[in-house]
Scaffold this active site. Structure first.
Site, mmCIF file in Angstrom:
data_model
loop_
_atom_site.group_PDB
_atom_site.id
_atom_site.type_symbol
_atom_site.label_atom_id
_atom_site.label_comp_id
_atom_site.label_asym_id
_atom_site.label_seq_id
_atom_site.Cartn_x
_atom_site.Cartn_y
_atom_site.Cartn_z
ATOM 1 N N LYS A 1 0.847 -1.203 0.000
ATOM 2 C CA LYS A 1 0.000 0.000 0.000
ATOM 3 C C LYS A 1 0.882 1.253 0.000
ATOM 4 O O LYS A 1 2.084 1.170 0.291
ATOM 5 C CB LYS A 1 -0.899 -0.018 1.233
ATOM 6 C CG LYS A 1 -0.120 0.074 2.551
ATOM 7 C CD LYS A 1 -0.985 -0.197 3.763
ATOM 8 C CE LYS A 1 -0.164 -0.132 5.041
ATOM 9 N NZ LYS A 1 -0.917 -0.622 6.200
ATOM 10 N N TYR B 1 13.841 30.999 7.300
ATOM 11 C CA TYR B 1 12.664 31.742 7.746
ATOM 12 C C TYR B 1 12.644 31.852 9.265
ATOM 13 O O TYR B 1 12.857 30.865 9.975
ATOM 14 C CB TYR B 1 11.386 31.042 7.292
ATOM 15 C CG TYR B 1 11.109 31.174 5.816
ATOM 16 C CD1 TYR B 1 10.865 32.417 5.241
ATOM 17 C CD2 TYR B 1 11.071 30.047 5.009
ATOM 18 C CE1 TYR B 1 10.599 32.525 3.883
ATOM 19 C CE2 TYR B 1 10.804 30.149 3.654
ATOM 20 C CZ TYR B 1 10.565 31.396 3.093
ATOM 21 O OH TYR B 1 10.303 31.505 1.765
HETATM 22 C C1 LIG Z 1 -0.146 -1.682 6.795
HETATM 23 C C2 LIG Z 1 -0.740 -2.960 7.227
HETATM 24 C C3 LIG Z 1 0.065 -4.053 7.533
HETATM 25 C C4 LIG Z 1 1.570 -3.984 7.594
HETATM 26 O O1 LIG Z 1 1.967 -3.442 8.811
HETATM 27 P P1 LIG Z 1 3.533 -3.307 9.150
HETATM 28 O O2 LIG Z 1 3.560 -2.828 10.536
HETATM 29 O O3 LIG Z 1 4.063 -2.302 8.187
HETATM 30 O O4 LIG Z 1 4.118 -4.650 8.932
HETATM 31 C C5 LIG Z 1 -0.550 -5.257 7.816
HETATM 32 N N1 LIG Z 1 -1.886 -5.365 7.803
HETATM 33 C C6 LIG Z 1 -2.690 -4.322 7.537
HETATM 34 C C7 LIG Z 1 -4.150 -4.509 7.562
HETATM 35 C C8 LIG Z 1 -2.159 -3.090 7.249
HETATM 36 O O5 LIG Z 1 -2.959 -2.050 6.976
#
Ligand SMILES: *Cc1c(COP(=O)(O)O)cnc(C)c1O
Length: 364
Positions: free
Chosen positions: A32, A260
């Site tokens: 993702k 800034y």
């Molecule tokens: C992002 C996610 C993971 C992975 O989690 P990590 O801590 O990056 O291993 C696993 N399951 C779901 C549902 C997620 O949204």
């Protein structure tokens, strides 16, 4: 080259191999958010080559991109609000998560419309109060019995897996088992039970079940540096290196306000380098001088506020850094992703996912 993300695919492969050697579960590579900023398609392909047999994304858009690029590996999308195009998902062989009765109805209807049985993974809320079925569970147990779906999976998500001794983890597992038993009593027996994210993968073998959902650790990062240790101590290899070009080098006298608001002043006569990345590229605006860049063989800390497209580092008076040099922002030589996360008051997950798409990704 103004700025570039370099992704070391060998590191990804090594990290997957390390995890694979320590489990009997199948590996679902979580890709993702553009594979945590590393680039969706190259990472998905690398993960499959390295032994992942499943892919997971949040959004259907991400899943469609994978299918359009020819990836045929089993693929779950788990964040699909009611407006999502379930028909196209079913058509494209994308597994859907079912976190509510409403989702079940929508997915069943979409399956009817396209003339294909949807493949689904039932998601239960076991104590995070986020995704998954909770109050509707009993009603769901009745509805799922006659529903025209193929129940492939049953899953949940940990809230505190990065605190392995936390009793909440055990409670979530118990709740999960109880609900799975109730589902089986209805004659529904999902083939794939899955629960573990990276932190649980690394610390809780009994949570592995049939599939582990591997995210941050595939990218070589620790799910929590404080509680689980650094990448190095976990034998993980960070895959992402971030580099940018030096736009200017200049000498300034002691006491010069930088950036800034003039929030910091040079403490001595020194040289500054202007680095061609800023908060619009994902460099956090509030990063302190606990982070910086590696340039001309040395670390140079940030001085002053990060701007939209640039930030300034203090090279020290004797640096050999020159205009046009390439500075490593984070990577193996100087500051790590975790150093940056700490200096910006965030976590490594956010550091890698926030690097903007205007920064090209290259692969080695
Ligand atoms: C992002 C996610 C993971 C992975 O989690 P990590 O801590 O990056 O291993 C696993 N399951 C779901 C549902 C997620 O949204």
């Amino acid at each position: 080259m103004r700025a570039v993300v370099e992704v070391n695919l060998k590191a990804i492969a090594n990290n997957i191999a390390l995890i694979k050697n320590a489990t009997s579960a199948e590996i679902l590579a979580v890709v993702k958010a553009d594979a945590y900023g590393h680039g969706l398609i190259p990472i998905a392909k690398c993960a499959i080559q390295s032994g992942a047999t499943w892919l997971g994304v949040a959004l259907l858009e991400e899943a469609f991109t994978l299918r359009e690029s020819g990836v045929t590996t089993p693929l779950i999308a788990w964040l699909t609000p009611p407006s999502a195009d379930f028909k196209a998902a079913i058509d494209s062989n994308i597994d859907l998560s079912i976190p509510s009765l409403r989702h079940l109805e929508l997915v069943v209807a979409a399956g009817k419309a396209v003339g294909k049985t949807p493949r689904v993974h039932i998601e239960v809320d076991t104590g995070m109060s986020r995704g998954g079925l909770l109050g509707e569970w009993q009603e769901f147990l009745i509805a799922i019995k006659g529903a025209d779906v193929e129940v492939i999976g049953f899953w949940s998500h940990f809230a505190r897996a990065d605190e392995p001794d936390e009793i909440a983890n055990e409670k979530q597992l118990q709740e999960f088992e109880a609900k799975l038993t109730e589902l089986r009593e209805q004659g529904i027996n999902p083939k794939y039970v899955h629960f573990a994210n990276s932190a649980a993968i690394l610390t809780n073998q009994t949570s592995h079940n049939d599939i582990i959902r591997l995210g941050i650790s595939m990218y070589g990062l620790s799910p929590d540096v404080k509680t689980l240790g650094s990448s190095e101590s976990l034998n993980l290899e960070p895959a992402m290196t971030l580099k940018a070009e030096v736009h200017l080098v200049k000498r300034v006298p002691a006491g010069s306000p930088v950036g800034y608001g003039g929030t910091q002043k040079t403490s001595r006569d020194t040289k500054l380098a202007i680095i061609t990345m800023g908060y619009s590229d994902g460099i956090p605006r509030n990063t302190t001088s606990a982070a910086g860049v590696f340039i001309a063989g040395a670390k140079a800390p940030i001085i002053g506020r990060v701007s939209m497209d640039q930030f300034v580092v203090d090279l020290g008076p004797d640096s050999d850094a020159k205009i046009g040099d390439i500075a490593e922002i984070f990577g193996p030589l100087g500051y790590s992703i975790d150093d940056w996360a700490q200096a910006a008051g965030t976590i490594n997950y956010e550091m890698v996912t926030r690097i903007a798409t205007r920064v090209p990704r290259i692969y080695a």
